[in-house]
Design an enzyme around this catalytic site. Structure first.
Site, PDB file in Angstrom:
ATOM      1  N   TYR A 128      -3.443  -0.684  10.119  1.00  0.00           N
ATOM      2  CA  TYR A 128      -3.295  -0.916   8.670  1.00  0.00           C
ATOM      3  C   TYR A 128      -1.908  -0.455   8.210  1.00  0.00           C
ATOM      4  O   TYR A 128      -1.216  -1.175   7.480  1.00  0.00           O
ATOM      5  CB  TYR A 128      -4.392  -0.160   7.921  1.00  0.00           C
ATOM      6  N   SER A 182       0.864  -1.191   0.000  1.00  0.00           N
ATOM      7  CA  SER A 182       0.000   0.000   0.000  1.00  0.00           C
ATOM      8  C   SER A 182       0.895   1.234   0.000  1.00  0.00           C
ATOM      9  O   SER A 182       2.094   1.142   0.308  1.00  0.00           O
ATOM     10  CB  SER A 182      -0.857  -0.010   1.269  1.00  0.00           C
TER      11      SER A 182
HETATM   12  P1  NAD Z   1     -11.855  -5.033  -0.831  1.00  0.00           P
HETATM   13  O1  NAD Z   1     -12.312  -4.819   0.553  1.00  0.00           O
HETATM   14  O2  NAD Z   1     -12.789  -4.795  -1.963  1.00  0.00           O
HETATM   15  O3  NAD Z   1     -11.229  -6.474  -1.017  1.00  0.00           O
HETATM   16  C1  NAD Z   1     -10.704  -7.254   0.033  1.00  0.00           C
HETATM   17  C2  NAD Z   1     -10.979  -8.703  -0.284  1.00  0.00           C
HETATM   18  O4  NAD Z   1     -10.474  -9.503   0.788  1.00  0.00           O
HETATM   19  C3  NAD Z   1     -12.481  -8.990  -0.386  1.00  0.00           C
HETATM   20  O5  NAD Z   1     -12.699  -9.838  -1.485  1.00  0.00           O
HETATM   21  C4  NAD Z   1     -12.802  -9.660   0.926  1.00  0.00           C
HETATM   22  O6  NAD Z   1     -13.917 -10.499   0.876  1.00  0.00           O
HETATM   23  C5  NAD Z   1     -11.488 -10.412   1.179  1.00  0.00           C
HETATM   24  N1  NAD Z   1     -11.327 -10.751   2.603  1.00  0.00           N
HETATM   25  C6  NAD Z   1     -11.464  -9.926   3.658  1.00  0.00           C
HETATM   26  N2  NAD Z   1     -11.284 -10.605   4.813  1.00  0.00           N
HETATM   27  C7  NAD Z   1     -11.012 -11.897   4.455  1.00  0.00           C
HETATM   28  C8  NAD Z   1     -10.745 -13.081   5.190  1.00  0.00           C
HETATM   29  N3  NAD Z   1     -10.713 -13.085   6.543  1.00  0.00           N
HETATM   30  N4  NAD Z   1     -10.536 -14.231   4.525  1.00  0.00           N
HETATM   31  C9  NAD Z   1     -10.585 -14.247   3.171  1.00  0.00           C
HETATM   32  N5  NAD Z   1     -10.819 -13.155   2.406  1.00  0.00           N
HETATM   33  C10 NAD Z   1     -11.039 -11.991   3.049  1.00  0.00           C
HETATM   34  O7  NAD Z   1     -10.624  -4.053  -0.994  1.00  0.00           O
HETATM   35  P2  NAD Z   1      -9.474  -3.967  -2.082  1.00  0.00           P
HETATM   36  O8  NAD Z   1      -9.162  -2.540  -2.209  1.00  0.00           O
HETATM   37  O9  NAD Z   1      -9.773  -4.750  -3.299  1.00  0.00           O
HETATM   38  O10 NAD Z   1      -8.275  -4.636  -1.267  1.00  0.00           O
HETATM   39  C11 NAD Z   1      -7.429  -5.615  -1.779  1.00  0.00           C
HETATM   40  C12 NAD Z   1      -6.039  -5.414  -1.197  1.00  0.00           C
HETATM   41  O11 NAD Z   1      -5.510  -4.177  -1.682  1.00  0.00           O
HETATM   42  C13 NAD Z   1      -5.986  -5.310   0.324  1.00  0.00           C
HETATM   43  O12 NAD Z   1      -4.833  -5.969   0.814  1.00  0.00           O
HETATM   44  C14 NAD Z   1      -5.881  -3.817   0.549  1.00  0.00           C
HETATM   45  O13 NAD Z   1      -5.285  -3.514   1.779  1.00  0.00           O
HETATM   46  C15 NAD Z   1      -5.005  -3.428  -0.604  1.00  0.00           C
HETATM   47  N6  NAD Z   1      -4.993  -2.021  -0.976  1.00  0.00           N
HETATM   48  C16 NAD Z   1      -6.129  -1.376  -1.380  1.00  0.00           C
HETATM   49  C17 NAD Z   1      -6.051  -0.044  -1.728  1.00  0.00           C
HETATM   50  C18 NAD Z   1      -7.259   0.737  -2.190  1.00  0.00           C
HETATM   51  O14 NAD Z   1      -7.148   1.958  -2.350  1.00  0.00           O
HETATM   52  N7  NAD Z   1      -8.399   0.121  -2.428  1.00  0.00           N
HETATM   53  C19 NAD Z   1      -4.842   0.626  -1.674  1.00  0.00           C
HETATM   54  C20 NAD Z   1      -3.710  -0.050  -1.260  1.00  0.00           C
HETATM   55  C21 NAD Z   1      -3.800  -1.379  -0.922  1.00  0.00           C
END
Ligand code: NAD
Length: 251
Positions: free
Chosen positions: A156, A143
């Site tokens: 986080y 991130s």
């Molecule tokens: P999101 O919340 O849409 O996706 C997260 C996914 O993880 C979902 O499919 C959810 O069901 C799954 N999940 C959550 N808890 C779980 C568990 N206990 N067991 C199995 N699956 C689980 O958000 P996203 O933005 O797609 O996030 C994906 C990754 O990207 C994460 O690691 C997040 O920290 C990272 N990220 C996101 C952003 C952003 O701006 N959206 C930026 C940097 C990093």
């Protein structure tokens, strides 16, 4: 460039594959030829349908990754179905927003367990298989908060700082075994993870104002980067944290 990005016949496990960035990267890897193990604690129905429509094989698994015993189950099912793991994308992650002064032990432990502990032990589990062939690709999702402190999200930020360091620590040990472990650090992407930010008009405008590309990122924006890091094109890329942020970190 003939075939250097081709993933035909490979098996990729993507965690958090039901939606958001995990869905985008799963579809991208499938478009490059990979078969997909789609892991999430909710059903990955939409992702599964999109990939099956391309003619790739899928193995959708529902598992709570905050429990490490899920990893054993996923590895057993994957090896029974596909025989080996070529690619792991450690994407599943959660975020909790609360001022640090009121932050609870539960919000600390839940985030660190999924975002950090599971990333390490899932990497260890696939590396044990990859070492047999001296070949494999692990992609962690870091991130911007691997570099910056963020606002209201202390667990986080701690977890994503750790993801960057786990990536480097494991690269140091496993590069010689033919395993490339790298991370993608997405910028501000329009997914469930950032819903609260996008619904806050002040934060939303401040964030958009700092993104040189002039827009929030989308799951599709990670497809090419995921394919690159999963492919032969990245065979000499080790321990790198690749920022995909529309220029945020350049400001
Ligand atoms: P999101 O919340 O849409 O996706 C997260 C996914 O993880 C979902 O499919 C959810 O069901 C799954 N999940 C959550 N808890 C779980 C568990 N206990 N067991 C199995 N699956 C689980 O958000 P996203 O933005 O797609 O996030 C994906 C990754 O990207 C994460 O690691 C997040 O920290 C990272 N990220 C996101 C952003 C952003 O701006 N959206 C930026 C940097 C990093």
């Amino acid at each position: 460039m003939n075939g250097i990005f081709d993933l035909s016949g490979t098996t990729a496990i993507v965690t958090g594959a039901s939606t958001g960035l995990g869905q985008g990267m799963s579809i991208g890897l499938a478009e490059a030829g990979a078969n997909l193990v789609l892991v999430d604690h909710v059903a990955s129905t939409e992702t599964d349908r999109a990939i099956q429509a391309m003619g790739r094989k899928t193995l959708p698994l529902v598992a709570d990754l905050s429990n490490l015993s899920s990893i054993t189950m996923i590895m057993e099912r994957t090896l029974a179905e596909f025989g080996q793991v070529d690619i792991l994308v450690n994407n599943a992650g959660i975020i909790r927003r609360t001022p640090a002064i009121d932050f609870s032990e539960k919000d600390w432990d839940d985030v660190l367990a999924l975002n950090t502990k599971t990333v390490f032990f899932f990497s260890q589990a696939v590396a044990r298989d990859m070492m047999k062939r001296k070949r494999g690709k692990i992609i962690n999702v870091a991130s911007l908060l691997s570099f910056q402190g963020g606002i209201l999200v202390p667990s986080y930020a701690a977890s994503k700082g750790a993801v960057a360091q786990i990536t480097k620590a494991l690269a140091n040990e496993w590069a010689k075994s033919g395993i490339n472990i790298n991370a993608i650090a997405p910028g501000y992407m329009a997914t469930n993870n950032t819903k609260a930010l996008r619904e806050d008009p002040v934060r939303s405008a401040a964030i958009l104002d700092r993104i040189p590309a002039g827009r929030w990122g989308l799951p599709d924006d990670l497809k090419g980067v995921a394919v690159f890091l999963a492919s032969r094109a990245a065979d000499y890329v080790n321990g790198h944290v690749l920022v995909v942020d529309g220029g945020w970190m350049a400001r």
